[in-house]
Write a protein that holds these residues in place. Structure first.
Motif, PDB file in Angstrom:
ATOM      1  N   GLN A   1       0.835  -1.195   0.000  1.00  0.00           N
ATOM      2  CA  GLN A   1       0.000   0.000   0.000  1.00  0.00           C
ATOM      3  C   GLN A   1       0.869   1.245   0.000  1.00  0.00           C
ATOM      4  O   GLN A   1       1.887   1.306   0.694  1.00  0.00           O
ATOM      5  N   LEU A   2       0.456   2.221  -0.787  1.00  0.00           N
ATOM      6  CA  LEU A   2       1.134   3.505  -0.841  1.00  0.00           C
ATOM      7  C   LEU A   2       0.082   4.592  -0.668  1.00  0.00           C
ATOM      8  O   LEU A   2      -0.981   4.530  -1.291  1.00  0.00           O
ATOM      9  N   ASN A   3       0.335   5.540   0.206  1.00  0.00           N
ATOM     10  CA  ASN A   3      -0.555   6.672   0.429  1.00  0.00           C
ATOM     11  C   ASN A   3       0.186   7.928  -0.009  1.00  0.00           C
ATOM     12  O   ASN A   3       1.285   8.186   0.465  1.00  0.00           O
ATOM     13  N   ALA A   4      -0.416   8.687  -0.905  1.00  0.00           N
ATOM     14  CA  ALA A   4       0.229   9.907  -1.408  1.00  0.00           C
ATOM     15  C   ALA A   4      -0.641  11.118  -1.102  1.00  0.00           C
ATOM     16  O   ALA A   4      -1.854  11.087  -1.296  1.00  0.00           O
ATOM     17  N   THR A   5      -0.003  12.162  -0.616  1.00  0.00           N
ATOM     18  CA  THR A   5      -0.670  13.446  -0.405  1.00  0.00           C
ATOM     19  C   THR A   5       0.006  14.461  -1.310  1.00  0.00           C
ATOM     20  O   THR A   5       1.222  14.604  -1.279  1.00  0.00           O
ATOM     21  N   ILE A   6      -0.782  15.133  -2.113  1.00  0.00           N
ATOM     22  CA  ILE A   6      -0.286  16.131  -3.057  1.00  0.00           C
ATOM     23  C   ILE A   6      -0.733  17.503  -2.563  1.00  0.00           C
ATOM     24  O   ILE A   6      -1.923  17.722  -2.326  1.00  0.00           O
ATOM     25  N   ILE A   7       0.222  18.394  -2.409  1.00  0.00           N
ATOM     26  CA  ILE A   7      -0.067  19.773  -2.000  1.00  0.00           C
ATOM     27  C   ILE A   7       0.369  20.676  -3.142  1.00  0.00           C
ATOM     28  O   ILE A   7       1.520  20.631  -3.569  1.00  0.00           O
ATOM     29  N   SER A   8      -0.545  21.491  -3.621  1.00  0.00           N
ATOM     30  CA  SER A   8      -0.272  22.327  -4.783  1.00  0.00           C
ATOM     31  C   SER A   8      -0.126  23.791  -4.393  1.00  0.00           C
ATOM     32  O   SER A   8      -0.411  24.180  -3.260  1.00  0.00           O
ATOM     33  N   GLU A   9       0.315  24.582  -5.363  1.00  0.00           N
ATOM     34  CA  GLU A   9       0.546  26.008  -5.134  1.00  0.00           C
ATOM     35  C   GLU A   9      -0.742  26.810  -5.019  1.00  0.00           C
ATOM     36  O   GLU A   9      -0.804  27.780  -4.268  1.00  0.00           O
ATOM     37  N   THR A  10      -1.739  26.421  -5.797  1.00  0.00           N
ATOM     38  CA  THR A  10      -3.000  27.155  -5.804  1.00  0.00           C
ATOM     39  C   THR A  10      -4.170  26.175  -5.803  1.00  0.00           C
ATOM     40  O   THR A  10      -4.007  25.001  -6.157  1.00  0.00           O
ATOM     41  N   ALA A  11      -5.328  26.670  -5.450  1.00  0.00           N
ATOM     42  CA  ALA A  11      -6.528  25.834  -5.443  1.00  0.00           C
ATOM     43  C   ALA A  11      -6.876  25.374  -6.858  1.00  0.00           C
ATOM     44  O   ALA A  11      -7.309  24.231  -7.051  1.00  0.00           O
ATOM     45  N   ILE A  12      -6.669  26.227  -7.840  1.00  0.00           N
ATOM     46  CA  ILE A  12      -6.969  25.868  -9.233  1.00  0.00           C
ATOM     47  C   ILE A  12      -6.063  24.726  -9.683  1.00  0.00           C
ATOM     48  O   ILE A  12      -6.524  23.759 -10.297  1.00  0.00           O
ATOM     49  N   TYR A  13      -4.762  24.806  -9.387  1.00  0.00           N
ATOM     50  CA  TYR A  13      -3.826  23.745  -9.737  1.00  0.00           C
ATOM     51  C   TYR A  13      -4.193  22.451  -9.016  1.00  0.00           C
ATOM     52  O   TYR A  13      -4.183  21.375  -9.605  1.00  0.00           O
ATOM     53  N   SER A  14      -4.503  22.543  -7.744  1.00  0.00           N
ATOM     54  CA  SER A  14      -4.844  21.363  -6.969  1.00  0.00           C
ATOM     55  C   SER A  14      -6.069  20.664  -7.549  1.00  0.00           C
ATOM     56  O   SER A  14      -6.076  19.441  -7.712  1.00  0.00           O
ATOM     57  N   LYS A  15      -7.088  21.429  -7.886  1.00  0.00           N
ATOM     58  CA  LYS A  15      -8.298  20.847  -8.463  1.00  0.00           C
ATOM     59  C   LYS A  15      -8.004  20.203  -9.811  1.00  0.00           C
ATOM     60  O   LYS A  15      -8.463  19.097 -10.095  1.00  0.00           O
ATOM     61  N   ALA A  16      -7.227  20.870 -10.643  1.00  0.00           N
ATOM     62  CA  ALA A  16      -6.895  20.321 -11.954  1.00  0.00           C
ATOM     63  C   ALA A  16      -6.094  19.027 -11.832  1.00  0.00           C
ATOM     64  O   ALA A  16      -6.362  18.054 -12.552  1.00  0.00           O
ATOM     65  N   LEU A  17      -5.121  18.995 -10.931  1.00  0.00           N
ATOM     66  CA  LEU A  17      -4.323  17.785 -10.734  1.00  0.00           C
ATOM     67  C   LEU A  17      -5.184  16.638 -10.215  1.00  0.00           C
ATOM     68  O   LEU A  17      -5.071  15.503 -10.682  1.00  0.00           O
ATOM     69  N   ALA A  18      -6.051  16.938  -9.262  1.00  0.00           N
ATOM     70  CA  ALA A  18      -6.946  15.909  -8.708  1.00  0.00           C
ATOM     71  C   ALA A  18      -7.922  15.414  -9.772  1.00  0.00           C
ATOM     72  O   ALA A  18      -8.153  14.207  -9.900  1.00  0.00           O
ATOM     73  N   ASP A  19      -8.472  16.333 -10.551  1.00  0.00           N
ATOM     74  CA  ASP A  19      -9.408  15.944 -11.608  1.00  0.00           C
ATOM     75  C   ASP A  19      -8.721  15.078 -12.659  1.00  0.00           C
ATOM     76  O   ASP A  19      -9.340  14.188 -13.236  1.00  0.00           O
ATOM     77  N   GLY A  20      -7.440  15.352 -12.904  1.00  0.00           N
ATOM     78  CA  GLY A  20      -6.690  14.561 -13.870  1.00  0.00           C
ATOM     79  C   GLY A  20      -6.508  13.114 -13.443  1.00  0.00           C
ATOM     80  O   GLY A  20      -6.313  12.235 -14.272  1.00  0.00           O
ATOM     81  N   LEU A  21      -6.569  12.856 -12.158  1.00  0.00           N
ATOM     82  CA  LEU A  21      -6.427  11.492 -11.642  1.00  0.00           C
ATOM     83  C   LEU A  21      -7.763  10.792 -11.423  1.00  0.00           C
ATOM     84  O   LEU A  21      -7.793   9.595 -11.139  1.00  0.00           O
ATOM     85  N   ALA A  22      -8.844  11.510 -11.559  1.00  0.00           N
ATOM     86  CA  ALA A  22     -10.160  10.983 -11.180  1.00  0.00           C
ATOM     87  C   ALA A  22     -10.538   9.708 -11.924  1.00  0.00           C
ATOM     88  O   ALA A  22     -11.235   8.859 -11.372  1.00  0.00           O
ATOM     89  N   THR A  23     -10.075   9.541 -13.154  1.00  0.00           N
ATOM     90  CA  THR A  23     -10.425   8.322 -13.891  1.00  0.00           C
ATOM     91  C   THR A  23      -9.509   7.157 -13.549  1.00  0.00           C
ATOM     92  O   THR A  23      -9.817   6.019 -13.885  1.00  0.00           O
ATOM     93  N   ASP A  24      -8.382   7.424 -12.887  1.00  0.00           N
ATOM     94  CA  ASP A  24      -7.419   6.378 -12.555  1.00  0.00           C
ATOM     95  C   ASP A  24      -7.565   5.827 -11.148  1.00  0.00           C
ATOM     96  O   ASP A  24      -7.264   4.663 -10.904  1.00  0.00           O
TER      97      ASP A  24
END
Length: 76
Positions: free
Chosen positions: A3-26
């Motif tokens: 098991q691997l747990n990853a936490t991603i912290i981004s520079e802005t809320a817009i970047y964070s949402k875009a990065l999270a949305d990019g993973l949503a299908t995976d």
């Protein structure tokens, strides 16, 4: 099981949402706030976990590169 747990912290809320949305299908993405999210990978074999990690990271890197290019274009 591995098991691997990853936490991603981004520079802005817009970047964070875009990065999270990019993973949503995976994988399932859990929003932790405006700037961060997390996801878990669980695999039976460590080689499969490594492959899944690499796939997720390539997706995040690609999305980050697109966001940076769009920012350059926007600033002109």
């Amino acid at each position: 099981m591995w098991q691997l747990n990853a936490t991603i912290i981004s520079e802005t809320a817009i970047y964070s949402k875009a990065l999270a949305d990019g993973l949503a299908t995976d994988c399932e993405v859990i929003r932790l706030g405006d700037l961060s999210f997390q996801f878990d990978l669980i695999e039976e074999n460590v080689k499969d976990l490594r492959a899944m990690w690499n796939t997720r990271m390539r997706g995040i890197i690609a999305c980050d590169n697109v966001l940076k290019e769009l920012e350059v274009i926007r600033k002109g």
